[in-house]
Structures are given as structure tokens and as C-alpha cells.
Design a protein around this motif. Structure first.
Motif, PDB file in Angstrom:
ATOM      1  N   ASN A 299      -6.614   0.874  -4.119  1.00 37.57           N
ATOM      2  CA  ASN A 299      -6.192  -0.317  -3.390  1.00 37.57           C
ATOM      3  C   ASN A 299      -5.998  -1.499  -4.346  1.00 37.57           C
ATOM      4  OD1 ASN A 299      -6.435   1.128  -0.999  1.00 37.57           O
ATOM      5  ND2 ASN A 299      -8.484   0.358  -0.551  1.00 37.57           N
TER       6      ASN A 299
ATOM      7  N   LYS B 174       0.662   9.548   7.938  1.00 38.73           N
ATOM      8  CA  LYS B 174       0.528   8.092   7.953  1.00 38.73           C
ATOM      9  C   LYS B 174       0.289   7.590   9.376  1.00 38.73           C
ATOM     10  CE  LYS B 174       4.380   7.598   5.563  1.00 38.73           C
ATOM     11  NZ  LYS B 174       5.526   6.976   4.859  1.00 38.73           N
TER      12      LYS B 174
ATOM     13  N   ASN C 214      -2.755  -1.093  -6.249  1.00 37.97           N
ATOM     14  CA  ASN C 214      -1.603  -1.278  -5.369  1.00 37.97           C
ATOM     15  C   ASN C 214      -1.360  -2.759  -5.107  1.00 37.97           C
ATOM     16  OD1 ASN C 214      -0.321   1.204  -3.439  1.00 37.97           O
ATOM     17  ND2 ASN C 214      -2.062   1.757  -4.708  1.00 37.97           N
TER      18      ASN C 214
ATOM     19  N   GLN D 178       0.089  -5.437  -7.604  1.00 39.15           N
ATOM     20  CA  GLN D 178       1.539  -5.523  -7.817  1.00 39.15           C
ATOM     21  C   GLN D 178       2.143  -6.798  -7.223  1.00 39.15           C
ATOM     22  OE1 GLN D 178       3.515  -1.307  -7.449  1.00 39.15           O
ATOM     23  NE2 GLN D 178       1.866  -1.437  -5.947  1.00 39.15           N
TER      24      GLN D 178
ATOM     25  N   GLN E   4       0.843  -1.198   0.000  1.00 39.65           N
ATOM     26  CA  GLN E   4       0.000   0.000   0.000  1.00 39.65           C
ATOM     27  C   GLN E   4       0.877   1.246   0.000  1.00 39.65           C
ATOM     28  OE1 GLN E   4      -3.030   0.179  -0.669  1.00 39.65           O
ATOM     29  NE2 GLN E   4      -4.327   1.135   0.852  1.00 39.65           N
ATOM     30  N   ASP E   5       0.734   2.070  -1.025  1.00 37.59           N
ATOM     31  CA  ASP E   5       1.528   3.300  -1.154  1.00 37.59           C
ATOM     32  C   ASP E   5       0.799   4.436  -0.442  1.00 37.59           C
ATOM     33  OD1 ASP E   5       3.053   5.465  -1.862  1.00 37.59           O
ATOM     34  OD2 ASP E   5       3.205   4.932  -3.990  1.00 37.59           O
ATOM     35  N   ARG E   6       1.071   4.584   0.839  1.00 35.92           N
ATOM     36  CA  ARG E   6       0.368   5.584   1.645  1.00 35.92           C
ATOM     37  C   ARG E   6       0.772   7.011   1.286  1.00 35.92           C
ATOM     38  NH1 ARG E   6       1.322   1.056   4.225  1.00 35.92           N
ATOM     39  NH2 ARG E   6      -0.251   0.078   5.571  1.00 35.92           N
ATOM     40  N   ASP E   7       2.033   7.208   0.902  1.00 37.98           N
ATOM     41  CA  ASP E   7       2.458   8.555   0.516  1.00 37.98           C
ATOM     42  C   ASP E   7       1.665   9.042  -0.695  1.00 37.98           C
ATOM     43  OD1 ASP E   7       4.462   9.013   2.476  1.00 37.98           O
ATOM     44  OD2 ASP E   7       5.836   7.698   1.381  1.00 37.98           O
ATOM     45  N   LYS E   8       1.496   8.167  -1.663  1.00 39.34           N
ATOM     46  CA  LYS E   8       0.720   8.533  -2.846  1.00 39.34           C
ATOM     47  C   LYS E   8      -0.742   8.733  -2.483  1.00 39.34           C
ATOM     48  CE  LYS E   8       0.104   7.177  -7.694  1.00 39.34           C
ATOM     49  NZ  LYS E   8       0.430   6.141  -8.720  1.00 39.34           N
TER      50      LYS E   8
ATOM     51  N   TYR F  70       6.056   1.304   2.408  1.00 42.73           N
ATOM     52  CA  TYR F  70       5.758   0.862   1.041  1.00 42.73           C
ATOM     53  C   TYR F  70       7.010   0.233   0.435  1.00 42.73           C
ATOM     54  CZ  TYR F  70       4.404   1.176  -3.909  1.00 42.73           C
ATOM     55  OH  TYR F  70       4.102   0.884  -5.216  1.00 42.73           O
ATOM     56  N   ASN F  71       6.951  -1.079   0.225  1.00 42.13           N
ATOM     57  CA  ASN F  71       8.106  -1.808  -0.291  1.00 42.13           C
ATOM     58  C   ASN F  71       7.584  -3.028  -1.056  1.00 42.13           C
ATOM     59  OD1 ASN F  71      10.375  -3.476  -0.696  1.00 42.13           O
ATOM     60  ND2 ASN F  71      11.387  -2.690   1.156  1.00 42.13           N
ATOM     61  N   VAL F  72       7.418  -2.871  -2.351  1.00 43.54           N
ATOM     62  CA  VAL F  72       6.798  -3.921  -3.165  1.00 43.54           C
ATOM     63  C   VAL F  72       7.653  -5.189  -3.179  1.00 43.54           C
ATOM     64  CG1 VAL F  72       6.007  -4.552  -5.478  1.00 43.54           C
ATOM     65  CG2 VAL F  72       5.570  -2.254  -4.593  1.00 43.54           C
TER      66      VAL F  72
END
Length: 594
Positions: A445, A382, A448, A451, A366-370, A405-407
Motif C-alpha cells: 500500500n 476485485k 502504491n 506514486q 491502488q493496483d488491485r490486479d497486482k 487503477y489509474n495513477v
């Protein structure tokens, strides 16, 4: 209190604001218009678990206590109570006295034939308590407040469940009616938050006669003691709710004391004046943010939030209003809020509930910054745990390892969970609301999580249906927010306490024995450094167990027309419209400029 994660909701509803139409002809009647972003449930206090129903109902019903309007902090004061309660030396027995000059108001004159009803008595509060504990009142969402605390109440509830019906003539051992205007509650253990409970929706008193006359439909015919009553002739359910002044409202007055912030804003000019000041409140149900914005810009609302798509056009880089909005007579009010947004997994699900690494993988995808940039215009931070800043137990140094966030790390975790690249997993159902922003957040969501191989199907429904699905464990994954009922981190931690599973506030149906043991320890503790340490420890356990994908703690940006008087931001509590007024001359002047 449950609320949805719609972007403009924080400003639009948390403030319990009022609004006024430009287009109406000049009138001596003071009518203020507001809006709520979702359809509301019926007006049964024991089932009001959401902010939007409480926003409207808080003008009709009242509790024993309320929050001081102009205080810098959230402090309780008597409302229907005649003073603060007497408390025994062992902090187990609370004796409440009720004011004697309070009566119900029945605008339809069907229960109380003259409109002015009988006096509120101790039995009304006890009746509401029993309805809260009645297991046959299946929609009651507030049992968690008293579960295990009031002496004999669990025994009473168990007997009602066993017999298939509750015996309201027999009171729990710890509940006593001393006289018409006095009742007491005896606890099994100390309960530091108990007085807050009597400022919440669940304990608003109800006259049994109303339930007897209307039966199940009584939830559409609220009869309370508040400054306003529901106008059934003008109300259109799911469209607008109209409230008119209660002609029998008791003598209650604008506060004479204020905190430093309220003083600096000049909010004591009305000190000692009789409440309320407004004749009529209208709450529009506007489920989309852009139509609400257009009504605000047209002067058809007094106060509102700023939708994400309008933020850049409205706010300067220095966090000020644009000249165009100032010319309209709008002012900007910015405040932090005590809330948290989150996506929850139904822990009863045989896959999601049993695989911690799978949940951790989704959280790290989950890219919370985006999210904060796109959906909140950087008006949020966050969430590292369930506890928001400003409450005991919040740790500003803690960084949730699964909130990063770390895919690539998420892909590693989902492989360790037994589903490399998501292979072998079924598609999951994500339930959300029908509004444009809600659907956009669901798609965010979905993209995200795709991915790492997660497939989401999305279903939409209205707000009452969404809450009903949560309460009946029918939501596999969903997104929601929680706003503080009272200024204590316990109110957020109880969202994850095992015994509070839905239809309680634990939407995820999370049940961790280690977390539960800590909760059982701190729930009886008064404010202290040790309690805050336990709060923090429990919050971190849940954060790393990932029954939720934690979202954000939001900031409120509110636009308020300058004819709204006595406006003061309140993030907790209800019924603040009674303090507000409107400058009719200024409104008419602005109308003339249009």
C-alpha cells in the motif's frame, strides 16, 4: 465478523477445522489439532467481534439457533431453542422456548461444584441481552444488532448511561420472561434478520453466577453448554487452547438430511449418530503462515490453507493438487467465500474524513490486479462494492469508477483535492499486524500510494490491540476484512451505517446521511426485488464516497487430510467440530508411511 486479511486465513479458520499430529503415539483418544492465525480476546460473548475468538468459543458456547451443517444453503435450525419461535401476526413479537435438558458444564468446579451446572433458563438469554445493551460494558461490540429494534431497549440503555449503572432487575418494555423456559421479544418495527442474531456470538447465554464468582476475570473461565469445555491445565494463552469433551453434553445427533452437494460427498453415513465424535480439540496460535504450512506438511495439522509463497508448488495449472501432496493423503477443497477485504480511513480524521477527492485519489492509486496476483495467487476477485457475489444486491455489471487503477487520474484527483503531488499533506499512520504477510501488504500500500505523493508510516501490533485501537478511534488508516455473520447483504452494509460507528462494526466511522436514510428504509424490509435495489444503491453510494479502499472477495483453497471424516465447507456459523470425526486406522497408516 471481523477478520484480518492474512492470505491463508480463509481456509485455515473459516472452516473451523481440526488437525492431528503424526508424531504422537497411537492412542484410542481422538485428538484433533487446528490453528488460528491471531491471538484471541477473552470469552465474553458480548465482545466477541472477531472470527478467531468465535472459532474457539463456538465449541464452548451455543445459541438458540445454528446453521444446518449439510445444507446447500445457510438455513437456521433450533440449537438451544425448543423449535422455531412463535411469531405474532404483525411480525413484532417473537416467543422463544428453550429445551429443558440443557445444563452448563464447569470443568473447574468453582461455580458449579459438581461440574454439571444448573439448567439453562430464559433469564440467561435475557441477562446476555442486557449485558449487550449495557453502556457500561464498554467493550460490547454487538449493540448494533438490536439498536432501535426492541421496544424500550434504547430507553433502558439511556437510563443506564444517565445513572452510571444499569438496573438488571428492570427489563426493557419489549423483553418479557414468561416462565423459566420461555421468553419473548417485542419489536418497534419488523426486523427480518432477527433470528440470525440468535445464532451469533453476541447472544450466547451466560450464567450470571460465573460473572459474580470470577469478576472481570470471568472472560478467561468460559462456562457454556457446548460439546467441549476449556481445559485450563493444558491451555497456554497466546500459544494454544485445549478443549475437552463435555461429559454432560445433551443428546444431539448427526443430521439425517443433506443438500445435494453433501449427499454427493457421501456425508450421510453418520446420520443419527450421537455427537460429538472427537475427544479433544487443540487450537494452536500460529501468527505466521509459513510455520503453519510446515506443521501441515509434517502432518501436525489436519487441515490448512496455502500460503502465497507455497501456492505455485502446491497447485497445478488445472487447479489440482500436485502428486506429492496427494501422496501425503491431502485433498483439495475450493469454495467461494462471503467476505470483503478493505483499507479503511478514519472519517473522524480532519483531513481524510473531510476530503472525498483525496480518498478517491488514494483508491485509484491502488493496483488491485497486482495485489490479487502477489498476495492471493489469483484466488480472489476485485470488490466493486461492499457486497460479495451470491447475496441480494450484488450487481455483476457495476464497475466502481474509483476502483480502477489509474495513477494519472489519481494525480489529477489529489491535485483537485488541494494537494498536488501530495504537497501539504502530513504523513499518515497505517496500522497493521506484526505478521510477515501483514507487513508486506502494508508496504505494498505504501509503495502504491507513494506514486501520488502519499507518505505512510507503518505501525504494527497484535490482533487484540488492533481491535482495541479501532474501537477507540485510534487507527488513522488500517486494513481488515469482514466475513458474513449471516447470508444477507445487510450484514455488510451495516459496516457503513453511521450509528454503527466504533466500537460498533463501522471501523471507518463513516456517516453519510444519504446512505443512512437508505439503510433505515431497507433494514425493516423483507426479502424482495425492491430491497435488493436499495441494497445495491446504498453500496454504490459508499463505493464512490470512498471511506474504504475496497480490496477483494476471496476464494478458499483448503487442504484436508483424508482421515478427516464428515468434512464439509461452512463459511458462516461456529461449532462445526462436533460433526467431524477421524479415521484412526488411516491416520496411523499414514503415520507409518512417513
Amino acid at each position: 465478523m471481523r477478520k484480518f486479511t492474512k492470505i491463508a486465513v480463509v481456509a485455515l479458520v473459516l472452516l473451523l477445522a481440526v488437525s492431528l499430529m503424526f508424531g504422537f503415539a497411537k492412542t484410542k483418544e481422538k485428538v484433533l489439532y487446528s490453528s488460528i492465525p491471531e491471538k484471541i480476546k477473552g470469552f465474553d460473548p458480548t465482545v466477541i467481534t472477531d472470527l478467531y475468538t468465535a472459532t474457539v468459543g463456538g465449541n464452548i458456547f451455543e445459541g438458540l439457533f445454528q446453521y444446518k451443517y449439510l445444507s446447500d444453503i445457510y438455513e437456521l435450525e433450533p440449537c438451544l431453542a425448543d423449535g422455531m419461535p412463535a411469531v405474532s401476526k404483525d411480525n413484532l413479537t417473537y416467543t422463544f422456548k428453550i429445551k429443558k435438558n440443557i445444563s452448563y458444564y464447569d470443568p473447574e468446579k468453582k461455580v458449579f461444584k459438581n461440574g454439571k451446572g444448573r439448567a439453562v433458563v430464559a433469564n440467561d438469554f435475557v441477562y446476555t441481552l442486557l449485558r449487550l445493551g449495557d453502556p457500561n460494558n464498554t467493550e460490547s461490540g454487538g449493540w448494533w444488532l438490536f439498536d432501535g429494534f426492541i421496544k424500550g431497549f434504547d430507553v433502558w440503555r439511556d437510563a443506564a448511561e444517565k445513572n452510571g449503572a444499569a438496573d438488571y432487575s428492570k427489563l426493557p418494555e419489549g423483553v418479557k420472561i414468561i416462565d423459566n423456559y420461555t421468553f419473548s421479544i417485542t419489536l418497534n418495527t419488523p426486523y427480518p434478520q432477527i433470528l440470525y442474531c440468535f445464532a451469533m456470538t453476541f447472544t450466547w447465554p451466560v450464567a450470571k453466577e460465573v460473572v459474580d464468582v470470577y469478576g472481570e476475570d470471568w472472560i478467561n473461565h468460559p462456562i457454556g453448554t457446548g460439546p467441549y469445555a476449556l481445559d485450563h491445565k493444558q491451555t497456554i494463552v497466546d500459544n494454544q487452547f485445549v478443549l475437552t469433551r463435555n461429559p454432560y453434553y445433551r443428546n444431539e445427533y448427526y443430521p439425517r438430511e443433506a443438500g445435494e452437494k453433501a449427499k454427493s460427498l457421501g456425508l450421510l453415513k453418520y446420520a443419527g449418530k450421537k455427537l460429538p465424535f472427537i475427544d479433544k480439540l487443540v487450537y494452536y496460535v500460529i501468527e505466521e503462515t509459513n510455520p503453519a504450512w510446515l506443521k501441515l506438511m509434517a502432518g501436525e495439522l489436519d487441515i490448512g490453507g496455502i500460503p502465497k509463497d507455497q501456492f505455485a508448488k502446491s497447485i497445478t495449472p488445472t487447479k489440482d493438487l500436485t502428486p506429492e501432496l496427494k501422496e501425503k493423503g491431502l485433498t483439495l477443497d475450493i469454495n467461494p467465500t462471503l467476505d470483503v477485504t478493505y483499507e479503511f480511513f478514519n472519517m473522524d480524521d480532519p483531513i481524510l474524513g473531510k476530503n472525498r477527492k483525496l480518498r478517491q485519489a488514494i483508491s485509484m492509486a491502488q493496483d488491485r490486479d497486482k495485489m490479487i496476483q502477489i498476495f492471493y495467487n489469483n484466488r480472489a476477485i476485485k470488490a466493486q462494492t461492499v457486497i460479495p457475489p451470491g447475496l441480494g444486491g450484488y450487481d455483476p455489471k457495476y464497475v466502481n469508477p474509483y476502483g480502477v487503477y489509474n495513477v494519472e487520474k489519481a494525480k489529477q484527483l489529489i491535485a483537485e483535492a488541494g494537494y498536488p503531488e501530495g504537497k501539504g499533506l502530513p504523513a499518515f499512520m497505517y496500522t497493521t499486524l506484526t505478521s510477515t504477510t501483514s507487513r508486506q501488504m502494508a508496504e505494498f500500500n505504501k509503495n502504491n500510494w507513494a506514486q501520488i505523493g502519499i507518505v505512510l508510516n507503518i505501525e504494527t501490533c497484535d490482533w487484540p490491540t488492533f481491535l482495541s485501537k479501532i474501537d477507540t478511534h485510534q487507527v488513522q488508516i488500517g486494513g481488515i476484512a469482514w466475513g458474513a455473520d449471516y447470508p444477507d447483504a445487510q450484514n455488510f452494509l451495516q459496516l457503513l451505517y453511521g450509528p454503527n460507528k466504533a466500537p460498533g462494526p463501522n471501523a471507518a466511522n463513516y456517516d453519510n446521511p444519504e446512505f443512512n436514510a437508505l439503510y433505515d428504509q431497507f433494514k425493516v424490509m423483507g426479502e424482495s426485488k425492491k430491497r435488493n435495489e436499495l441494497y445495491s444503491k446504498a453500496a454504490k453510494i459508499a463505493a464512490e464516497d470512498c471511506p474504504w479502499v475496497l480490496g477483494v472477495h476471496r476464494e478458499s483453497y483448503s487442504l484436508v487430510y483424508n482421515w478427516v471424516l464428515n468434512y464439509f465447507f461452512r463459511d458462516i456459523g461456529y461449532g462445526y467440530s462436533k460433526y467431524r470425526d477421524i479415521d484412526m486406522a488411516k491416520r496411523d497408516a499414514m503415520k507409518g508411511k512417513k
